[in-house]
Design an enzyme around this catalytic site. Structure first.
Site, PDB file in Angstrom:
ATOM      1  N   LYS A  91      26.573  60.211  16.255  1.00 44.82           N
ATOM      2  CA  LYS A  91      27.871  60.132  16.916  1.00 44.82           C
ATOM      3  C   LYS A  91      28.393  58.722  16.995  1.00 44.82           C
ATOM      4  CE  LYS A  91      25.613  61.858  21.018  1.00 44.82           C
ATOM      5  NZ  LYS A  91      25.333  61.255  22.300  1.00 44.82           N
TER       6      LYS A  91
ATOM      7  N   LYS B  77      19.669  49.940  16.570  1.00 45.50           N
ATOM      8  CA  LYS B  77      20.920  49.712  17.312  1.00 45.50           C
ATOM      9  C   LYS B  77      21.158  48.234  17.540  1.00 45.50           C
ATOM     10  CE  LYS B  77      21.877  54.092  19.326  1.00 45.50           C
ATOM     11  NZ  LYS B  77      22.305  54.879  20.465  1.00 45.50           N
TER      12      LYS B  77
ATOM     13  N   LYS C 167      20.748  59.605   9.456  1.00 44.26           N
ATOM     14  CA  LYS C 167      20.963  60.815  10.249  1.00 44.26           C
ATOM     15  C   LYS C 167      22.427  60.933  10.659  1.00 44.26           C
ATOM     16  CE  LYS C 167      20.241  59.285  14.936  1.00 44.26           C
ATOM     17  NZ  LYS C 167      20.270  59.857  16.230  1.00 44.26           N
TER      18      LYS C 167
END
Ligand code: ATP
Ligand code: LTN
Length: 327
Positions: A198, A112, A195
């Protein structure tokens, strides 16, 4: 005495099939066997900027999704993380025993933070696994059912629990992580090496639980496939393997059955049917979701927070005393 499970989802972004198949569907079967706590982890969501009104809306929506999926408030405790202040308090105390070197290793943080400029990466994002450890340890949790990507955080929880116990005396139960076999990781439709997520940039990455039938059909048509044309479940066909997994989990057919059904047909037929399998799951789910009122879910969350607070407060008394905080 039943063993306890604890899990949570952040109210950020659109919930997708990966969240459902990796996390929620596992919870459904576990809630019969265990004393279950399912949390909407709003304090985790604010580790990245959120619009306040949207965060409130999402928090309620996630709770409604729990209910529409079949989480039963008569069996399980559903609550919002920020309604139980002990989470932040224990999170802080665990911060004092967590090490920079523990957190620096976290894959999710590395991924991230790699997406932003180094100077702008927040401390909350770095520290969030410690808050998660607090969530879990507060309730003497035995088992933590999560998607595979969260196992590293559960490992950290075990490390922090053990470290606290060694330093201050037996206080916390050391929990175990549990991933469901097939739902481990649902991959992105537009890139089977990543993966389903969202926070993905493209909406073609995922099927949202709120997608309508036409959107599902379009996204499945556009999903990337591997070279070749037969429908086979194999590691060297990661895109197809992921699609067959989704088909299998939602239709309760084995992957071998699905292979057998499509001998002699190509991707076209398979994808058309897969889209319908997804639509037949989503349509009644969305219907249930629509019928849950704000009042109904607020009442469930209020009762859940009361129950959680009772348990968390007993644990915090013990923690404060062990650490040496004046009563
Ligand atoms: P983001 O990608 O933005 O970090 P997310 O989609 O991973 O978010 P989380 O709130 O982090 O969502 O995850 C909620 C739960 O869903 C966790 O238990 C996580 O392991 C699980 N999960 C998330 N994505 C997947 C996936 N693609 N396959 C299986 N499980 C998943
Ligand atoms: N970090 C998790 C959400 C989460 C969680 C938890 C999961 C927060 N606290 C406690 C299990 C147990 C994620 O999925 N991003």
């Amino acid at each position: 005495m039943k063993q306890r499970i604890f899990s949570g989802i952040q109210p950020s972004g659109n919930l997708h099939l990966g969240n459902y198949l990796g996390a929620i569907s596992q919870w459904l079967t576990l809630q019969d066997e265990y004393e279950a706590f399912f949390c909407v982890v709003d304090l985790h969501a604010i580790t990245v900027p959120q619009d306040p009104a949207e965060l409130r809306r999402k928090t309620l929506e996630i709770a409604k999704i729990y209910l529409a999926s079949g989480i039963d408030p008569m069996k399980s405790t559903l609550f919002v993380q920020s309604h139980v202040q002990a989470h932040t308090e224990l999170g802080w105390i665990l911060n004092t025993i967590a090490r920079f070197s523990d957190l620096e290793k976290m894959t999710q943080f590395k991924d991230k933070s790699a997406k932003s400029e180094k100077e702008t990466v927040g401390i909350g994002l770095f520290d969030y696994p410690v808050l998660m450890a607090g969530d879990i340890l507060l309730y003497d949790t035995n088992v933590v059912p999560v998607g595979k990507d969260q196992m590293q955080h559960v490992e950290l929880t075990r490390t922090l629990g053990r470290r606290f116990n060694e330093r201050f005396g037996e206080t916390f139960v050391i929990p175990e992580g549990r991933v469901s076999k097939e739902g481990q990781v649902i991959m992105a439709l537009d890139d089977p090496t990543k993966k389903m997520s969202k926070s993905a940039e493209s909406e073609y990455n995922y099927i949202a639980l709120s997608d309508d039938a036409e959107t599902v059909r379009k996204k499945i048509r556009k999903a990337v496939t591997d070279s070749g044309s037969e429908i086979v479940y194999a590691d060297n066909k990661p895109a197809l393997k992921n699609l067959i997994n989704i088909y299998s989990l939602l239709s309760h057919k084995t992957t071998a059955d699905i292979e057998a059904m499509y001998v002699g047909s190509g991707y076209g037929d398979f994808k058309t049917d897969l889209a319908e399998v997804i639509v037949s799951f989503l349509t009644p789910f969305q219907e249930r979701l629509k019928n849950i009122s704000d009042e109904e879910v607020l009442a469930v969350l209020k009762a859940g927070a009361e129950k959680a607070k009772g348990i968390a407060e007993v644990k915090m008394k013990q923690v404060r005393e062990r650490v040496g905080l004046l009563a």
